[in-house]
Motif scaffolding. Structure first.
Motif, PDB file in Angstrom:
ATOM      1  N   ARG A  88      50.474 -90.802  87.813  1.00 52.64           N
ATOM      2  CA  ARG A  88      50.749 -90.430  86.425  1.00 52.64           C
ATOM      3  C   ARG A  88      49.607 -90.857  85.513  1.00 52.64           C
ATOM      4  N   ASP A  89      49.118 -92.092  85.689  1.00 53.97           N
ATOM      5  CA  ASP A  89      48.025 -92.591  84.851  1.00 53.97           C
ATOM      6  C   ASP A  89      46.753 -91.763  85.042  1.00 53.97           C
ATOM      7  N   THR A  90      46.445 -91.435  86.289  1.00 60.50           N
ATOM      8  CA  THR A  90      45.251 -90.646  86.579  1.00 60.50           C
ATOM      9  C   THR A  90      45.373 -89.252  85.992  1.00 60.50           C
ATOM     10  N   GLU A  91      46.536 -88.645  86.130  1.00 57.91           N
ATOM     11  CA  GLU A  91      46.733 -87.305  85.581  1.00 57.91           C
ATOM     12  C   GLU A  91      46.596 -87.302  84.065  1.00 57.91           C
ATOM     13  N   ALA A  92      47.173 -88.291  83.405  1.00 53.81           N
ATOM     14  CA  ALA A  92      47.063 -88.384  81.942  1.00 53.81           C
ATOM     15  C   ALA A  92      45.612 -88.592  81.527  1.00 53.81           C
ATOM     16  N   MET A  93      44.892 -89.439  82.247  1.00 52.83           N
ATOM     17  CA  MET A  93      43.492 -89.689  81.927  1.00 52.83           C
ATOM     18  C   MET A  93      42.659 -88.422  82.129  1.00 52.83           C
ATOM     19  N   GLN A  94      42.931 -87.669  83.183  1.00 48.63           N
ATOM     20  CA  GLN A  94      42.204 -86.421  83.432  1.00 48.63           C
ATOM     21  C   GLN A  94      42.434 -85.418  82.313  1.00 48.63           C
TER      22      GLN A  94
END
Length: 140
Positions: free
Chosen positions: A72-78
């Motif tokens: 979730r964190d990686t997707e939001a950052m992307q």
């Protein structure tokens, strides 16, 4: 409510809870209780099996929670990075959604940007944006 959203809600709650000092204190307290109870149970195999089984189960479940949180964190950052690229006038929109490319394509981009960085460190032009700025004057 779908199973996916239910899992997401539980995963968010669990990751917030397990990342707090209280949770660490509870886990440390549980280990302390287990240690103190050792003489009561004669440090038996069953006594050892209880802590081994408990920690294995918790570790197994935590792997999934950590992975879910990281995804979730990686997707939001992307998404945020994609928006910054999209909104920047001089950015290369081809860099949007790079995470979806295969390894060979990523390697080509990485090599290009490593070469640009090396050129910039060596005192040369860093990229075409710098060329445009230089030719347009000091206002850019």
């Amino acid at each position: 409510m779908s199973m996916h959203s239910g899992f997401t809600r539980i995963a968010k709650w669990a990751s917030r809870f397990t990342g707090r000092p209280l949770c660490f204190a509870l886990a440390a307290g549980l280990i302390l209780v287990w240690l103190i109870s050792g003489p009561l149970f004669g440090f038996s195999d069953t006594w050892q099996l209880v802590i081994n089984t408990g920690t294995t189960i918790i570790t197994f479940l935590m792997v999934f929670l950590i992975q879910n949180t990281q995804n979730r964190d990686t997707e939001a950052m992307q998404i945020k990075l994609d928006e910054l690229i999209r909104a920047s006038r001089d950015a290369h929109n081809a860099l949007l959604d790079l995470e979806e490319l295969d390894e060979a394509a990523l390697d080509r981009y990485r090599n290009r940007y490593q070469a640009l960085a090396k050129t910039a460190r060596d005192g040369g032009e860093s990229d075409e944006i710098e060329d445009r700025r230089a030719s347009a004057g000091p206002d850019l």
